[in-house]
Design an enzyme around this catalytic site. Sequence first.
Site, mmCIF file in Angstrom:
data_model
loop_
_atom_site.group_PDB
_atom_site.id
_atom_site.type_symbol
_atom_site.label_atom_id
_atom_site.label_comp_id
_atom_site.label_asym_id
_atom_site.label_seq_id
_atom_site.Cartn_x
_atom_site.Cartn_y
_atom_site.Cartn_z
ATOM 1 N N CYS A 1 11.535 3.524 -31.119
ATOM 2 C CA CYS A 1 12.690 4.156 -30.470
ATOM 3 C C CYS A 1 13.941 3.463 -30.985
ATOM 4 O O CYS A 1 13.862 2.415 -31.614
ATOM 5 C CB CYS A 1 12.596 4.031 -28.949
ATOM 6 S SG CYS A 1 13.740 5.145 -28.087
ATOM 7 N N LYS B 1 7.547 12.702 -21.481
ATOM 8 C CA LYS B 1 8.295 11.558 -20.950
ATOM 9 C C LYS B 1 9.473 12.086 -20.148
ATOM 10 O O LYS B 1 10.320 12.811 -20.685
ATOM 11 C CB LYS B 1 8.778 10.669 -22.093
ATOM 12 C CG LYS B 1 9.589 9.479 -21.605
ATOM 13 C CD LYS B 1 9.995 8.564 -22.740
ATOM 14 C CE LYS B 1 10.876 7.439 -22.225
ATOM 15 N NZ LYS B 1 11.312 6.554 -23.316
ATOM 16 N N GLU C 1 5.572 20.397 -24.489
ATOM 17 C CA GLU C 1 5.864 19.146 -25.202
ATOM 18 C C GLU C 1 4.587 18.578 -25.830
ATOM 19 O O GLU C 1 4.574 18.158 -26.983
ATOM 20 C CB GLU C 1 6.443 18.099 -24.238
ATOM 21 C CG GLU C 1 7.927 18.246 -23.939
ATOM 22 C CD GLU C 1 8.797 17.789 -25.105
ATOM 23 O OE1 GLU C 1 8.267 17.359 -26.147
ATOM 24 O OE2 GLU C 1 10.037 17.866 -24.979
ATOM 25 N N LYS D 1 4.451 9.942 -18.871
ATOM 26 C CA LYS D 1 5.225 8.796 -18.388
ATOM 27 C C LYS D 1 6.373 9.263 -17.522
ATOM 28 O O LYS D 1 7.072 10.188 -17.937
ATOM 29 C CB LYS D 1 5.769 8.042 -19.604
ATOM 30 C CG LYS D 1 6.622 6.863 -19.265
ATOM 31 C CD LYS D 1 7.211 6.276 -20.513
ATOM 32 C CE LYS D 1 8.190 5.205 -20.082
ATOM 33 N NZ LYS D 1 8.961 4.710 -21.177
#
Length: 349
Positions: free
Chosen positions: A143, A218, A256, A271
């Site tokens: 990230c 997420k 997703e 998450k």
Amino acid sequence: MASILQTLTGSFSANDPAPAQTGAVFPNVRLRRLRRTPAMRALVRETHLHPSQFILPLFVRPGVGIRQSVSSMPGCAQTSVDECVRDAQAAAAAGVGGVILFGIPEHKDAIGSGASDEHGPVAEAVRAIKEAVPSLLVITDVCMCEYTDHGHCGVLHGDEVDNDATLALLAREAVMHADAGADIIAPSDMMDGRVGAIRAALDAAGHAQIPIMSYAAKYSSAFYGPFREAAESTPAFGDRRSYQMDPANSDEALREVAQDIAEGADIVMVKPAGAYLDIIRRVKDVTGMPVAAYQVSGEYAMLHAASERGWIDLERAMLESLVAIRRAGADIILTYFATTAARALMASR
Ligand code: PBG
């Protein structure tokens, strides 16, 4: 109509006739019979926790001999590479399957240059852990938010996170991690197309065998609060709602996940975990893929805070929260409790 098997076993689902019609009812059926003793309960237990399926998150920073505790996450710390190796060794000794590394760089800038620094804390920690404990899986979080001075998960174009311009940077970071020896790459940025971009870059760099565990569903969650202290990654302005998911959505999570699988994800993650057990179950049922769930910093902090006040028993609440995540359908659990829970499971055998 109830099937013969259902009639024999008395098992039924919401769509089947009521249990009375299966003929298996009280007093013939007494569900308490199988709950009377620890041995009886163990015999019929449906869900088990295995330390080999726990992953411990670790925060690595530059320096030597540093262990700086994170106030909102008791027992967790930012550490230098040498101390991080100790935590990895302790996790491995307890039977924990892997660690996931987050880096706190020396310098941050607008494009997060530190993310692909081959001598940054993550790369050094990967090499050191693989050398000290080769059998422990080392996963790296990919990230930009820990590396950008604005704290967003990608590069900016004006006030917006520029999706396509971020992909190349994520791919470069992932290749650097694999070059350092990472076993699994875990992108957590939520840019569209990043799994495909990272897969292509890994393959081109000779890392076709390195799996991707994508943070597929997420959510933009308040439960990440303590992590942002630990990883020093709070956005300088705005929030992450333009790239992370809306907590109100469930069908979208399946889209997703489908995207990431189509782009080559090997493991898909949901998450946070505790407030998203329904999502974990849907993803497992629909995909049949290995599913990971991340019990995030806020979930960990809440259990600690309540137990510090004497309101809940920490060990019991920890194990209950973890077994609930497994029961919902997760194979793999990322949790700050990994080593503690593994030890508790060992002690209870
Ligand atoms: C980085 C990242 C975050 C978490 C994991 N990877 C923070 C965020 O998106 O703000 C959260 C983990 C936790 O709360 O334990 N993008």
